[in-house]
Structure formats: structure tokens, C-alpha cells
Scaffold this motif. Structure first.
Motif, PDB file in Angstrom:
ATOM      1  N   GLU A  66       0.829  -1.200   0.000  1.00 14.02           N
ATOM      2  CA  GLU A  66       0.000   0.000   0.000  1.00 14.02           C
ATOM      3  C   GLU A  66       0.870   1.259   0.000  1.00 14.02           C
ATOM      4  O   GLU A  66       0.609   2.209  -0.739  1.00 14.02           O
ATOM      5  N   CYS A  70       0.259   3.369  -3.338  1.00 17.90           N
ATOM      6  CA  CYS A  70      -0.953   4.167  -3.113  1.00 17.90           C
ATOM      7  C   CYS A  70      -0.997   5.438  -3.953  1.00 17.90           C
ATOM      8  O   CYS A  70      -2.041   5.783  -4.522  1.00 17.90           O
ATOM      9  N   CYS A 118      -8.032  -3.362 -10.006  1.00 17.84           N
ATOM     10  CA  CYS A 118      -9.100  -3.498  -9.002  1.00 17.84           C
ATOM     11  C   CYS A 118      -9.389  -4.962  -8.681  1.00 17.84           C
ATOM     12  O   CYS A 118      -9.708  -5.306  -7.537  1.00 17.84           O
ATOM     13  N   LYS A 163      -6.327  -4.123   2.887  1.00 22.51           N
ATOM     14  CA  LYS A 163      -6.710  -3.725   1.526  1.00 22.51           C
ATOM     15  C   LYS A 163      -5.757  -2.680   0.989  1.00 22.51           C
ATOM     16  O   LYS A 163      -5.036  -2.011   1.741  1.00 22.51           O
ATOM     17  N   THR A 165      -5.441   0.881  -1.195  1.00 22.67           N
ATOM     18  CA  THR A 165      -6.266   2.052  -1.464  1.00 22.67           C
ATOM     19  C   THR A 165      -5.556   2.978  -2.434  1.00 22.67           C
ATOM     20  O   THR A 165      -4.339   2.874  -2.648  1.00 22.67           O
ATOM     21  N   GLY A 168      -5.858   6.441   0.124  1.00 27.32           N
ATOM     22  CA  GLY A 168      -6.910   6.648   1.107  1.00 27.32           C
ATOM     23  C   GLY A 168      -8.198   7.229   0.554  1.00 27.32           C
ATOM     24  O   GLY A 168      -9.199   7.301   1.262  1.00 27.32           O
ATOM     25  N   ALA A 170      -9.948   6.051  -2.187  1.00 27.38           N
ATOM     26  CA  ALA A 170     -10.846   4.986  -2.664  1.00 27.38           C
ATOM     27  C   ALA A 170     -10.166   3.643  -2.464  1.00 27.38           C
ATOM     28  O   ALA A 170      -8.937   3.546  -2.518  1.00 27.38           O
ATOM     29  N   ASP A 171     -10.967   2.619  -2.212  1.00 27.80           N
ATOM     30  CA  ASP A 171     -10.436   1.262  -2.094  1.00 27.80           C
ATOM     31  C   ASP A 171     -10.170   0.692  -3.480  1.00 27.80           C
ATOM     32  O   ASP A 171     -10.918   0.950  -4.425  1.00 27.80           O
ATOM     33  N   VAL A 172      -9.102  -0.081  -3.577  1.00 26.94           N
ATOM     34  CA  VAL A 172      -8.779  -0.732  -4.846  1.00 26.94           C
ATOM     35  C   VAL A 172      -9.475  -2.088  -4.868  1.00 26.94           C
ATOM     36  O   VAL A 172      -8.949  -3.094  -4.420  1.00 26.94           O
ATOM     37  N   ASN A 173     -10.709  -2.086  -5.354  1.00 21.20           N
ATOM     38  CA  ASN A 173     -11.488  -3.317  -5.491  1.00 21.20           C
ATOM     39  C   ASN A 173     -12.508  -3.112  -6.610  1.00 21.20           C
ATOM     40  O   ASN A 173     -12.504  -2.067  -7.280  1.00 21.20           O
ATOM     41  N   GLY A 176     -14.508  -0.034  -6.428  1.00 19.10           N
ATOM     42  CA  GLY A 176     -13.753   1.122  -6.899  1.00 19.10           C
ATOM     43  C   GLY A 176     -13.759   1.209  -8.415  1.00 19.10           C
ATOM     44  O   GLY A 176     -13.818   2.311  -8.988  1.00 19.10           O
TER      45      GLY A 176
END
Length: 201
Positions: A66, A70, A118, A163, A165, A168, A170-173, A176
Motif C-alpha cells: 500500500e 498508493c 481493481c 486492503k 487504497t 486513502g 478509494a479502495d482498490v477493489n 472502486g
């Protein structure tokens, strides 16, 4: 090519971390298969400490990943939103078929890059959440109260998933990814309406 290499390294790290989380979840699920005698209780505590140490190491790896990615992920999300919007607009506005095909290919590559980013982030997050489920699905009711409390503390910690991000923001998933598509569509609709109105005038 350079961008793909950097992304490929991230994909490899995410896959490696996911594998460790999955192995850890399997070990956690099997750890409570013990009886109540003294020797097996001591063996449980030893194995449990090893699992906690392993879990902390894997969480540390996620935090390091991260830290490294990030800022570039945030830039990637922002640039990708703009590129998807503008490329989609060019596809609808241009009449030259050759240019349209070129832009469609570029749009597909951009979408694919963000999707893979993602997708692998989602893999890491889901694998870390599986630790909590494995604790619950283990035979925690067969062990003594002190050991069960130890399991409970780790379960509470694992409810907060590890996780990646975008710095901070947005989440990387996959959620997102849908947010990026939604943002790009909003800007595209605005740009297209302005272009259509100017063309009519």
C-alpha cells in the motif's frame, strides 16, 4: 510497456499475498481440531502463536505494498477516469472509421488495465476477510475458554480487512472500478451534451 511491467509486479505481489492469506485461513480452520488434554492444548498454543506471527507478517506486507503503490494508484484512477471519458467521447464524435477503431482499442486497454488493478485488490481484500470466516467455521467450541478468547481477539482484528487504497481516497477493489466507470460516464454525458448543444447552434 513500462506501465505494464509495474502493474505486473503489483499483480504478482497481490497473488502472493492472497496465497498466504488462503493458506493461513486453511490452517486457522484446522487449528481447533484438538481434544481437551494438556499436551494437545500446549500444541494448540504453539501453533496459534505461529499463525498470529504469520498473520502479522502478511498484514505487514499488505501495508508495505500500500505504501509503495498508493500514490501511483490514485494517479492511475484519476487519469483513467479522464481517459475513459475522453476516449468514449471521441468514439461517439468522430466519423472516421479508422480513428474510431483506434480509440475503441485504446478504450478497451485502459478499461482492462484498471479492471485488473481493481480485481487483484479485491482478491487481497477477500482473502484477508476469509481469516475471520475460517475462525468462525473452526471447531472453536471444542477448546478451552482461554484459547477461545485468543481466537476471538484475532477474529475481531481480522474483521477489518487488509486492503489497498488509492492514497486513502478509494479502495482498490471492484467497487472502486464501478466508481471509476460511474465518474467517467458522468463526465462523458456532460461533455456529450455540451458538444451536442454547440453542434445544434
Amino acid at each position: 510497456m513500462e506501465v505494464f511491467c509495474a502493474d505486473a509486479i503489483l499483480y504478482i505481489f497481490c497473488s502472493h499475498i492472497t496465497m498466504h492469506f488462503q493458506l493461513l485461513a486453511y490452517e486457522v480452520k484446522q487449528i481447533a481440531d484438538t481434544s481437551s488434554n494438556t499436551s494437545e492444548r500446549a500444541d494448540f498454543k504453539t501453533r496459534f502463536k505461529e499463525l498470529i506471527t504469520t498473520h502479522l507478517r502478511v498484514v505487514f506486507l499488505v501495508n508495505e505494498l500500500e505504501l509503495v503503490y498508493c500514490k501511483s494508484t490514485l494517479m492511475n484512477f484519476m487519469v483513467s477516469s479522464a481517459l475513459i471519458c475522453l476516449t468514449g467521447f471521441n468514439v461517439t464524435a468522430l466519423e472516421d472509421v479508422a480513428f474510431v477503431i483506434t480509440f475503441i482499442g485504446f478504450l478497451f486497454i485502459t478499461l482492462l488495465q484498471v479492471f485488473f488493478l481493481c480485481f487483484f485488490g479485491e482478491m487481497v481484500m477477500n482473502a484477508s476477510e476469509d481469516i475471520c470466516d475460517s475462525m468462525y467455521n473452526s471447531k472453536w467450541y471444542t477448546i478451552d475458554a482461554k484459547s477461545a478468547k485468543m481466537l476471538l481477539m484475532v477474529q475481531i482484528r481480522s474483521q477489518r480487512p487488509s486492503k489497498l487504497t488509492a492514497y486513502g481516497f478509494a479502495d482498490v477493489n471492484l467497487r472502486g472500478f464501478m466508481k471509476i466507470l460511474s465518474t467517467s460516464w458522468s463526465y462523458f454525458a456532460l461533455l456529450h451534451s455540451v458538444y451536442t448543444r454547440d453542434a445544434e447552434n
